[in-house]
Motif scaffolding. Structure first.
Motif, PDB file in Angstrom:
ATOM      1  N   GLU A   1      -2.761  -5.448  -2.717  1.00 24.68           N
ATOM      2  CA  GLU A   1      -4.163  -5.025  -2.700  1.00 24.68           C
ATOM      3  C   GLU A   1      -4.589  -4.637  -1.276  1.00 24.68           C
ATOM      4  OE1 GLU A   1      -7.873  -4.037  -4.077  1.00 24.68           O
ATOM      5  OE2 GLU A   1      -6.074  -4.489  -5.244  1.00 24.68           O
ATOM      6  N   ILE A   2      -4.190  -5.433  -0.303  1.00 26.36           N
ATOM      7  CA  ILE A   2      -4.511  -5.126   1.097  1.00 26.36           C
ATOM      8  C   ILE A   2      -3.854  -3.818   1.523  1.00 26.36           C
ATOM      9  CG2 ILE A   2      -4.130  -5.884   3.477  1.00 26.36           C
ATOM     10  CD1 ILE A   2      -4.515  -8.779   2.442  1.00 26.36           C
ATOM     11  N   ALA A   3      -2.595  -3.632   1.122  1.00 24.11           N
ATOM     12  CA  ALA A   3      -1.875  -2.403   1.466  1.00 24.11           C
ATOM     13  C   ALA A   3      -2.534  -1.198   0.802  1.00 24.11           C
ATOM     14  CB  ALA A   3      -0.416  -2.505   1.053  1.00 24.11           C
ATOM     15  N   ARG A   4      -2.937  -1.370  -0.479  1.00 23.06           N
ATOM     16  CA  ARG A   4      -3.611  -0.273  -1.185  1.00 23.06           C
ATOM     17  C   ARG A   4      -4.929   0.080  -0.495  1.00 23.06           C
ATOM     18  NH1 ARG A   4      -7.553   0.409  -4.430  1.00 23.06           N
ATOM     19  NH2 ARG A   4      -7.996  -1.792  -4.722  1.00 23.06           N
ATOM     20  N   GLU A   5      -5.712  -0.924  -0.109  1.00 23.01           N
ATOM     21  CA  GLU A   5      -6.968  -0.669   0.586  1.00 23.01           C
ATOM     22  C   GLU A   5      -6.725  -0.007   1.939  1.00 23.01           C
ATOM     23  OE1 GLU A   5      -8.962  -4.419   0.782  1.00 23.01           O
ATOM     24  OE2 GLU A   5      -9.493  -4.407  -1.350  1.00 23.01           O
TER      25      GLU A   5
ATOM     26  N   ARG B   1      -4.160   1.958   2.667  1.00 27.11           N
ATOM     27  CA  ARG B   1      -3.809   3.360   2.382  1.00 27.11           C
ATOM     28  C   ARG B   1      -5.044   4.176   2.063  1.00 27.11           C
ATOM     29  NH1 ARG B   1       0.432   0.875  -0.453  1.00 27.11           N
ATOM     30  NH2 ARG B   1      -0.660   1.225  -2.425  1.00 27.11           N
ATOM     31  N   GLU B   2      -5.951   3.621   1.247  1.00 24.10           N
ATOM     32  CA  GLU B   2      -7.183   4.332   0.912  1.00 24.10           C
ATOM     33  C   GLU B   2      -8.013   4.587   2.168  1.00 24.10           C
ATOM     34  OE1 GLU B   2      -9.311   2.166  -2.070  1.00 24.10           O
ATOM     35  OE2 GLU B   2      -7.814   2.547  -3.622  1.00 24.10           O
ATOM     36  N   HIS B   3      -8.099   3.574   3.015  1.00 22.48           N
ATOM     37  CA  HIS B   3      -8.851   3.722   4.256  1.00 22.48           C
ATOM     38  C   HIS B   3      -8.219   4.802   5.146  1.00 22.48           C
ATOM     39  CE1 HIS B   3     -11.606   2.536   7.395  1.00 22.48           C
ATOM     40  NE2 HIS B   3     -10.588   2.373   8.241  1.00 22.48           N
ATOM     41  N   ALA B   4      -6.885   4.786   5.241  1.00 24.29           N
ATOM     42  CA  ALA B   4      -6.184   5.797   6.046  1.00 24.29           C
ATOM     43  C   ALA B   4      -6.414   7.193   5.473  1.00 24.29           C
ATOM     44  CB  ALA B   4      -4.697   5.482   6.105  1.00 24.29           C
ATOM     45  N   ARG B   5      -6.374   7.310   4.137  1.00 19.39           N
ATOM     46  CA  ARG B   5      -6.640   8.607   3.502  1.00 19.39           C
ATOM     47  C   ARG B   5      -8.057   9.076   3.795  1.00 19.39           C
ATOM     48  NH1 ARG B   5      -4.068   6.416  -1.670  1.00 19.39           N
ATOM     49  NH2 ARG B   5      -1.886   6.992  -1.416  1.00 19.39           N
ATOM     50  N   GLU B   6      -9.020   8.156   3.729  1.00 17.59           N
ATOM     51  CA  GLU B   6     -10.414   8.509   3.995  1.00 17.59           C
ATOM     52  C   GLU B   6     -10.591   8.964   5.444  1.00 17.59           C
ATOM     53  OE1 GLU B   6     -14.232   9.400   3.301  1.00 17.59           O
ATOM     54  OE2 GLU B   6     -12.769   8.802   1.785  1.00 17.59           O
ATOM     55  N   ILE B   7      -9.950   8.261   6.369  1.00 19.60           N
ATOM     56  CA  ILE B   7     -10.023   8.658   7.784  1.00 19.60           C
ATOM     57  C   ILE B   7      -9.389  10.038   7.974  1.00 19.60           C
ATOM     58  CG2 ILE B   7      -9.121   8.135  10.086  1.00 19.60           C
ATOM     59  CD1 ILE B   7      -9.557   5.157   9.418  1.00 19.60           C
ATOM     60  N   ALA B   8      -8.236  10.271   7.340  1.00 19.88           N
ATOM     61  CA  ALA B   8      -7.568  11.572   7.443  1.00 19.88           C
ATOM     62  C   ALA B   8      -8.434  12.669   6.832  1.00 19.88           C
ATOM     63  CB  ALA B   8      -6.204  11.525   6.763  1.00 19.88           C
ATOM     64  N   ARG B   9      -9.066  12.380   5.694  1.00 17.55           N
ATOM     65  CA  ARG B   9      -9.938  13.354   5.034  1.00 17.55           C
ATOM     66  C   ARG B   9     -11.133  13.685   5.933  1.00 17.55           C
ATOM     67  NH1 ARG B   9     -11.275  10.516   0.705  1.00 17.55           N
ATOM     68  NH2 ARG B   9      -9.265  10.965  -0.226  1.00 17.55           N
TER      69      ARG B   9
END
Length: 113
Positions: free
Chosen positions: A27-31, A33-41
């Motif tokens: 769950e922490i890893a998924r969050e 990844r989502e955070h990294a995707r949001e920052i990249a976006r």
């Protein structure tokens, strides 16, 4: 036998904790990844916005240059027309003065001139 059952129960609880830890880690890893995707976006969106603004500024600059060139051409064209009109008026006035002089000479000198 009781000892075996207690050991099995302990192993089950201990193993369950391991599964909970793994689930929590996933769950922490998924969050993350989502955070990294949001920052990249957000970074891509920001970069696109900067590119769009630069393109708009460049377009506005080109339009200003074109307008300045157009204004310069129009001013030069109008100045040329004014000069041409002034020269035409001067030539017309000189012709009229020459005609007037010839009329006066014919009147004063008669058919000789």
């Amino acid at each position: 036998m009781a000892m075996l059952a207690a050991g099995g129960a302990f192993a089950y609880v201990n193993e369950d904790c391991d599964w909970r830890d793994r689930s929590e880690a996933r769950e922490i890893a998924r969050e993350a990844r989502e955070h990294a995707r949001e920052i990249a976006r957000e970074a891509r969106d920001h970069a696109r916005e900067q590119v769009r603004q630069a393109r708009d500024m460049e377009r506005a600059s080109r339009e200003e240059q074109r307008e300045a060139a157009r204004t310069a051409r129009d001013s030069a064209r109008e100045a040329a027309h004014e000069i041409r009109d002034a020269i035409r008026e001067q030539v017309r006035a000189e012709r009229e003065a020459l005609r007037e002089m010839r009329r006066d000479m014919r009147r004063d000198w008669g058919p000789v001139y």
